[in-house]
Design a protein around this motif. Sequence first.
Motif, PDB file in Angstrom:
ATOM      1  N   GLY A 171      22.691  11.876  47.109  1.00  0.00           N
ATOM      2  CA  GLY A 171      21.691  12.611  46.264  1.00  0.00           C
ATOM      3  C   GLY A 171      22.001  14.247  46.296  1.00  0.00           C
ATOM      4  O   GLY A 171      21.878  15.012  45.210  1.00  0.00           O
ATOM      5  N   SER A 172      22.108  14.710  47.529  1.00  0.00           N
ATOM      6  CA  SER A 172      22.566  16.256  47.639  1.00  0.00           C
ATOM      7  C   SER A 172      23.962  16.664  46.990  1.00  0.00           C
ATOM      8  O   SER A 172      23.866  17.650  46.369  1.00  0.00           O
TER       9      SER A 172
ATOM     10  N   LYS B  72      25.273  13.036  34.517  1.00  0.00           N
ATOM     11  CA  LYS B  72      24.556  12.482  35.751  1.00  0.00           C
ATOM     12  C   LYS B  72      25.620  11.833  36.428  1.00  0.00           C
ATOM     13  O   LYS B  72      26.991  11.901  36.059  1.00  0.00           O
TER      14      LYS B  72
ATOM     15  N   SER C  16      26.325  19.303  42.668  1.00  0.00           N
ATOM     16  CA  SER C  16      27.401  19.277  41.496  1.00  0.00           C
ATOM     17  C   SER C  16      26.580  19.779  40.210  1.00  0.00           C
ATOM     18  O   SER C  16      27.181  19.947  39.289  1.00  0.00           O
ATOM     19  N   GLY C  17      25.154  20.144  40.317  1.00  0.00           N
ATOM     20  CA  GLY C  17      24.478  20.350  39.097  1.00  0.00           C
ATOM     21  C   GLY C  17      24.375  19.180  38.104  1.00  0.00           C
ATOM     22  O   GLY C  17      24.081  19.438  36.692  1.00  0.00           O
TER      23      GLY C  17
ATOM     24  N   GLU D 262      25.388  28.141  47.201  1.00  0.00           N
ATOM     25  CA  GLU D 262      24.514  27.598  47.474  1.00  0.00           C
ATOM     26  C   GLU D 262      24.216  27.046  48.762  1.00  0.00           C
ATOM     27  O   GLU D 262      23.729  25.777  49.207  1.00  0.00           O
TER      28      GLU D 262
ATOM     29  N   GLU E 197      22.386  15.054  37.616  1.00  0.00           N
ATOM     30  CA  GLU E 197      21.130  14.126  38.119  1.00  0.00           C
ATOM     31  C   GLU E 197      21.874  12.801  38.769  1.00  0.00           C
ATOM     32  O   GLU E 197      22.457  12.133  37.917  1.00  0.00           O
ATOM     33  N   PRO E 198      21.231  12.395  39.947  1.00  0.00           N
ATOM     34  CA  PRO E 198      21.494  11.078  40.531  1.00  0.00           C
ATOM     35  C   PRO E 198      20.918  10.025  39.984  1.00  0.00           C
ATOM     36  O   PRO E 198      19.746  10.169  39.691  1.00  0.00           O
TER      37      PRO E 198
ATOM     38  N   VAL F  84      25.101  15.204  44.461  1.00  0.00           N
ATOM     39  CA  VAL F  84      25.168  15.333  42.911  1.00  0.00           C
ATOM     40  C   VAL F  84      24.433  16.607  42.421  1.00  0.00           C
ATOM     41  O   VAL F  84      24.435  16.851  41.624  1.00  0.00           O
ATOM     42  N   GLU F  85      23.335  16.805  43.274  1.00  0.00           N
ATOM     43  CA  GLU F  85      22.422  17.731  42.996  1.00  0.00           C
ATOM     44  C   GLU F  85      23.283  19.171  43.138  1.00  0.00           C
ATOM     45  O   GLU F  85      23.248  20.058  42.356  1.00  0.00           O
TER      46      GLU F  85
END
Length: 324
Positions: free
Chosen positions: A307-308, A289, A313-314, A69, A316-317, A310-311
């Motif tokens: 936020g980045s 989450k 990591s697949g 990614e 939702e924050p 968490v995203e």
Amino acid sequence: MVAFFSEDELHDMVLKMDAVEETIFANGLARLKKPVLPLVNMVQFLYLTGPFATMDEVISRLTKSVELEGVVFENPQEMLRPYTAYLQEFEVLKGKKRLSVSLPFIINEKQEPVAKRQALELWIKQQILSQELETINSMLCEPCGCVLCCTGPNSEFDESSGFKGEMKQRFFEIPLTESEIDLFPIDRVDTSQSRTMTAHSEPSLRIGQKLFYRHDMALYHWRTGWSLILPEGAACPHLLADTRKCRVYAERPAVCRKPQIFAYVLEKTADVAKRSDGAAIPVHMARNKVLAIWDCLYVRKFQDAIGSYVEMSGLEPVFKKSKT
Ligand code: SF4
Ligand code: SF4
């Protein structure tokens, strides 16, 4: 109004403050930029689709950097090493080992049971993420100089911890295990009545004429176990007022090590399920989450980076306020 600094001077000061912050939070921010879960997904995929008997065989092949990614992981082996024991649980799926733990019964948000393989995957992710976030939390919390987690509501430390206004709560609770209570040589309340209630029971426990949280700080034995109750204005007895450090940092209770960014892949529910052998096991709900508590100074400061993370990591924050 007297102007002490020009616009340019103020701008320079902000830039310098940002530079100082970048330095003191550098380790924590570096970890947020490279979450381990994308690597976990990769080795899980390689293991399940490749001719590998063990997870160690997959990890031993990761001798070069990998890009996932758009992020380069220079040393994937080293990053995965702290989580090897959890990763090895995937070997159950190839019949190479037995689970070393008892999994909870896992349901989705529609209350349906999830398949065994997905349940294992969710459980492993919850454990790995919790461990990673514990490390990141320590790296980000320490330089903040904030002590909100160590004080009761409306303490003298609130403003310097970044909290403004009056909190509505009348006490904060720090849950403790049986083995941790001796760390706190303060009064204990352990009565037949306290043991049938929780700190949040309605009506609240009374001691004499007063509600329990109108008394001095003490340890309470509730139905759910022990906790330290910090009433309004109180501070944990181990908080050093001058340095704002924890006197027992190395031995601090498990809950004090927990992040303000929580792994919320699974949520424990109040329900219990019966296993085929008759044993009662807890029911967890798949949430996928990560929960970040908005009262925490570094959560507010690094909202975008969190936020980045968490995203990537697949997941939702979810940013949530706790102290009101
Ligand atoms: S034990 Fe240490 S970390 Fe935990 S609340 Fe007290 S001062 Fe804070
Ligand atoms: S609120 Fe956040 S920064 Fe403050 S003590 Fe707790 S974890 Fe640390």
